[in-house]
Design a protein around this motif. Structure first.
Motif, mmCIF file in Angstrom:
data_model
loop_
_atom_site.group_PDB
_atom_site.id
_atom_site.type_symbol
_atom_site.label_atom_id
_atom_site.label_comp_id
_atom_site.label_asym_id
_atom_site.label_seq_id
_atom_site.Cartn_x
_atom_site.Cartn_y
_atom_site.Cartn_z
ATOM 1 N N GLU A 180 -36.111 -17.193 -65.205
ATOM 2 C CA GLU A 180 -36.606 -17.780 -63.961
ATOM 3 C C GLU A 180 -35.774 -18.991 -63.597
ATOM 4 O O GLU A 180 -35.326 -19.750 -64.471
ATOM 5 N N GLN A 181 -35.593 -19.179 -62.305
ATOM 6 C CA GLN A 181 -34.956 -20.372 -61.768
ATOM 7 C C GLN A 181 -36.034 -21.252 -61.143
ATOM 8 O O GLN A 181 -36.921 -20.765 -60.449
ATOM 9 N N SER A 182 -35.939 -22.558 -61.384
ATOM 10 C CA SER A 182 -36.947 -23.463 -60.846
ATOM 11 C C SER A 182 -36.324 -24.849 -60.680
ATOM 12 O O SER A 182 -35.123 -25.041 -60.900
ATOM 13 N N SER A 183 -37.148 -25.807 -60.295
ATOM 14 C CA SER A 183 -36.679 -27.185 -60.133
ATOM 15 C C SER A 183 -37.855 -28.138 -60.272
ATOM 16 O O SER A 183 -39.013 -27.756 -60.070
ATOM 17 N N VAL A 184 -37.550 -29.381 -60.621
ATOM 18 C CA VAL A 184 -38.573 -30.419 -60.737
ATOM 19 C C VAL A 184 -38.078 -31.688 -60.064
ATOM 20 O O VAL A 184 -36.896 -32.027 -60.132
ATOM 21 N N LYS A 185 -38.999 -32.380 -59.406
ATOM 22 C CA LYS A 185 -38.708 -33.660 -58.780
ATOM 23 C C LYS A 185 -39.298 -34.792 -59.614
ATOM 24 O O LYS A 185 -39.859 -34.565 -60.689
ATOM 25 N N LEU A 186 -39.194 -36.001 -59.088
ATOM 26 C CA LEU A 186 -39.725 -37.169 -59.780
ATOM 27 C C LEU A 186 -41.216 -36.973 -60.068
ATOM 28 O O LEU A 186 -41.991 -36.606 -59.182
ATOM 29 N N GLY A 187 -41.615 -37.201 -61.311
ATOM 30 C CA GLY A 187 -43.017 -37.093 -61.694
ATOM 31 C C GLY A 187 -43.495 -35.681 -61.927
ATOM 32 O O GLY A 187 -44.670 -35.467 -62.205
ATOM 33 N N GLU A 188 -42.604 -34.703 -61.848
ATOM 34 C CA GLU A 188 -43.021 -33.316 -62.012
ATOM 35 C C GLU A 188 -42.659 -32.793 -63.391
ATOM 36 O O GLU A 188 -41.646 -33.166 -63.979
ATOM 37 N N LEU A 189 -43.509 -31.910 -63.900
ATOM 38 C CA LEU A 189 -43.222 -31.175 -65.113
ATOM 39 C C LEU A 189 -43.737 -29.759 -64.933
ATOM 40 O O LEU A 189 -44.673 -29.516 -64.160
ATOM 41 N N GLU A 190 -43.118 -28.848 -65.632
ATOM 42 C CA GLU A 190 -43.565 -27.460 -65.602
ATOM 43 C C GLU A 190 -43.702 -26.968 -67.031
ATOM 44 O O GLU A 190 -42.903 -27.331 -67.907
ATOM 45 N N ARG A 191 -44.719 -26.182 -67.239
ATOM 46 C CA ARG A 191 -45.058 -25.728 -68.597
ATOM 47 C C ARG A 191 -45.032 -24.202 -68.634
ATOM 48 O O ARG A 191 -45.537 -23.536 -67.725
ATOM 49 N N TYR A 192 -44.454 -23.694 -69.699
ATOM 50 C CA TYR A 192 -44.404 -22.255 -69.919
ATOM 51 C C TYR A 192 -45.159 -21.935 -71.202
ATOM 52 O O TYR A 192 -44.797 -22.406 -72.288
ATOM 53 N N VAL A 193 -46.212 -21.163 -71.068
ATOM 54 C CA VAL A 193 -46.991 -20.714 -72.214
ATOM 55 C C VAL A 193 -46.504 -19.312 -72.561
ATOM 56 O O VAL A 193 -46.719 -18.351 -71.805
ATOM 57 N N ILE A 194 -45.811 -19.215 -73.687
ATOM 58 C CA ILE A 194 -45.171 -17.960 -74.091
ATOM 59 C C ILE A 194 -46.039 -17.292 -75.150
ATOM 60 O O ILE A 194 -46.273 -17.856 -76.226
ATOM 61 N N THR A 195 -46.519 -16.112 -74.853
ATOM 62 C CA THR A 195 -47.371 -15.359 -75.768
ATOM 63 C C THR A 195 -46.644 -14.079 -76.175
ATOM 64 O O THR A 195 -46.130 -13.341 -75.318
ATOM 65 N N TYR A 196 -46.593 -13.851 -77.470
ATOM 66 C CA TYR A 196 -45.954 -12.631 -77.969
ATOM 67 C C TYR A 196 -46.884 -11.956 -78.972
ATOM 68 O O TYR A 196 -47.263 -12.548 -79.987
ATOM 69 N N ASP A 197 -47.263 -10.721 -78.658
ATOM 70 C CA ASP A 197 -48.090 -9.924 -79.566
ATOM 71 C C ASP A 197 -47.173 -9.118 -80.468
ATOM 72 O O ASP A 197 -46.441 -8.222 -80.001
ATOM 73 N N LEU A 198 -47.220 -9.421 -81.760
ATOM 74 C CA LEU A 198 -46.333 -8.762 -82.723
ATOM 75 C C LEU A 198 -46.682 -7.282 -82.868
ATOM 76 O O LEU A 198 -45.802 -6.439 -83.076
#
Length: 647
Positions: free
Chosen positions: A14-32
């Protein structure tokens, strides 16, 4: 979700961007594996994640437009710093200085057979000076580290819903708004406790105080009949040079006009650095402009962390004093230097310490100051502690003596401050409290290395460590037993514990020679202001010893880069958010509660002659910006023509 592996080995992109005061979180789930049975042919091949700062290399030098730097960290969902991590494969990894065209690559280790793995990746903007610019980045997940060497031809080979193409892999993206959304409340009560977080100079709430917000929400389990609502005012970012009045009025109006509703029955304030003064002004403004607010809403906690409550006029390098008086950092710098003259011969911090603020502060259940003893070159110790402390005991603790227990529930209610230990146990019934200046005169030894540690106010060193913080090592992150105690002093101080003034009492503004008017020195002003803040109330003063960058560590500005402050945030939450019954810390003050509205002349009607400095409408030109903001705004006009960093 598409099944199978994409031709280039990339499972998510994915392509994305963040500005001042911004954060982005990715919750990665993998079922073995799926189902209850473990497959015979199961494989434990690690996955890999890469975050690349794709901002053009030419912007690396454009510091006042950014800086265009990312902070990233990766941790398992179950990680908490209070738990010892045995497997090194579960250790968190982070990088705080990902420049343009640089990468952060980390392993998603599958090192044991379990059905589900969950990791969390945070991508945080490190932009400080400009609200318009952004940092472009790409995040990819691959089945091998080598897969990142291949150029991603297109995202069209990936699922358009979640950009994944691998059995068992799911990625959930959370924006800043998602992360700051108030958690679902399981109780039935309609009451809410509003908790206001306020950032400091050239800072922001949503990124810089996100860790504290999350830790406070964990205390919701202590409030089954009350909903905790943590909020922060974002419109002061890039405006912090305009002065405490400008910042405080914005915050006050945000609280009253946007956050308050009939469900709000309690309010707490937590301010870092300049945010401590901002929230103090906001409280004072609300008291005069909206006098009914604190009749409806109960004030609970007033907390500051490394806040210059007395300004920074003394005990700072001469070049800093000169810069403040010249307005290098705008109106705010002049106010902190006690150099502002908009309100006659009385600085704003002097006026702020008068009646209205003190009356509201006496109503708070708890008033706590968190104070850096060392390694904070931004805010001096004497200012963040309101001048009066047991400095001799601080030196003993810095000399290597064992730190006494600081259990927040073990503070005595009567005569809590003793020189024996931090809990008020053994020792005399007297106190060694002194003012900063008196202590140094009595010390009379400028070559004492321990004493000089308290005088460490190197602004240059602090700025360097803020940009490139000395990061904790792996052992610190994995093993709580290896972490040194950080809280070296934890006492409740009352007005009666303050030493007598050095000179005889004279009306403010007169000299000891008679009634002749004499301009107070800055040191005298600081002591007057400090004594006013103590009038009729007690203060809990928690002094901490943190490694550099102490000024940002104290709030854990970044989860792992500023991890030395974990114990401070733990202490703050444990001492102030343990439920309605945990009020041991709110020891009764000796003074009777003051008459609420005896000095409010106009009930919010303008012009309020008594408090024109507080409620008077200012010409926007009086809110002067400093050199940095002016340069950044000039640069903004240029970048509007270069959409790649703003669109």
């Amino acid at each position: 979700m598409n099944t199978g592996t994409s031709l280039d080995g990339i499972l998510y992109h994915e392509q994305s961007s963040v500005k001042l005061g911004e954060l982005e979180r990715y919750v990665i789930t993998y079922d073995l594996y799926e189902g209850d049975e473990i497959p015979a042919d199961i494989r434990l091949d690690s996955l890999w994640v890469k975050i690349e700062n794709t901002t053009k290399l030419s912007y690396k030098a454009a510091y006042l437009l950014g800086p265009f730097i990312l902070y990233c960290d990766l941790r398992t969902k179950g990680y908490h710093h209070s738990q010892k991590i045995i497997s090194s494969a579960d250790k968190p990894v982070f990088q705080s200085n990902i420049q343009a065209q640089q990468k952060f690559v980390a392993e998603l280790s599958l090192h044991q057979i379990k059905q589900r793995y969950v990791w969390i990746v945070d991508v945080v903007s490190q932009i400080i000076f400009n609200k318009e610019t952004k940092i472009n980045y790409e995040i990819s997940i691959g089945n091998t580290k080598a897969s990142f060497k291949k150029k991603i031809r297109s995202t069209s080979t990936l699922n358009t819903q979640d950009n994944t193409s691998y059995i068992g892999l799911q990625v959930q993206k959370l924006t800043t708004a998602d992360i700051w959304a108030v958690p679902k409340f399981l109780g039935t009560s309609q009451k809410s406790h509003l908790i206001i977080l306020t950032h400091g100079f050239q800072s922001n709430v949503t990124a810089d105080m996100e860790y504290m917000m999350e830790e406070i929400y964990k205390a919701q389990v202590n409030y089954p009949d009350e909903r905790l609502v943590v909020k922060g005012y974002m419109k002061n970012i890039c405006e912090t040079e305009k002065g405490i009045k400008f910042l405080g009025i914005g915050l006050a109006n945000y609280i009253v006009n946007e956050l308050y509703d009939n469900s709000v029955n309690k309010i707490s304030f937590i301010g870092h650095s300049l945010g401590g003064l901002t929230q103090a002004f906001a409280i004072c403004y609300i008291k005069i402009k909206y006098p009914e607010f604190f009749q409806k809403v109960e004030p609970v906690n007033f907390i500051t962390l490394a806040s210059p409550l007395l300004g920074i006029a003394t005990s700072t390098p001469n070049y800093v004093k000169k810069s403040l008086s010249m307005g290098i950092i705008g109106t705010t710098g002049q106010e902190l230097g006690l150099e502002d003259s908009k309100f006659g011969d009385k600085p704003l911090l002097y006026l702020l310490s008068e009646g209205p603020l003190i009356k509201v502060l006496t109503r708070f259940k708890r008033r706590t100051l968190y104070i850096n003893a060392i390694n904070d070159g931004i805010v001096p110790l004497y200012s963040s502690s309101l001048l009066f402390l047991d400095y001799s005991q601080l030196l003993d603790k810095l000399g290597g003596q064992t730190t006494a227990s600081c259990d927040p529930l073990f503070q005595p209610k009567d005569n809590p401050v003793t020189p024996g230990d931090d809990n008020g146990n053994a020792g005399d019934k007297t106190t060694n409290t002194s003012s900063w200046n008196t202590f140094w005169k009595a010390k009379g030894n400028q070559d004492d290395r321990k004493s000089k540690r308290l005088m460490n106010t190197s602004v240059i060193k602090s700025m360097k460590s803020a940009v490139l913080p000395p990061c904790p090592d792996t052992e610190y992150l994995l093993n709580p037993d290896t972490r040194a105690a950080t809280i070296i002093h934890d006492k409740i101080y009352t007005e009666k514990d303050l030493p007598a003034p050095a000179a005889a009492e004279f009306p403010e503004g007169t000299s000891a020679q008679g009634n002749e008017k004499k301009k107070k020195s800055k040191k005298e002003l600081e002591e007057i202001i400090a004594r006013r803040w103590h009038k009729g109330m007690h203060w809990r003063k928690v002094v901490v010893s943190l490694k550099p960058d102490a000024h940002n560590n104290i709030i854990v500005r970044r989860r792992f880069a500023n991890a030395y402050g974990w114990s401070v945030v733990d202490h703050l939450v444990g001492a102030h958010f343990q439920g309605d019954g945990a009020d041991i810390l709110s020891a009764p003050d000796a003074a009777e509660p003051p008459d609420e509205d005896v000095d409010i002349a106009s009930g919010g009607v303008e012009p309020n002659k008594l408090f024109s400095w507080l409620t008077g409408v200012e010409d926007p030109g009086t809110y002067r910006e400093g050199v940095v903001s002016t340069a950044s705004h000039l640069a903004s006009s240029w970048i509007r023509r270069h959409s790649s960093v703003t669109d």
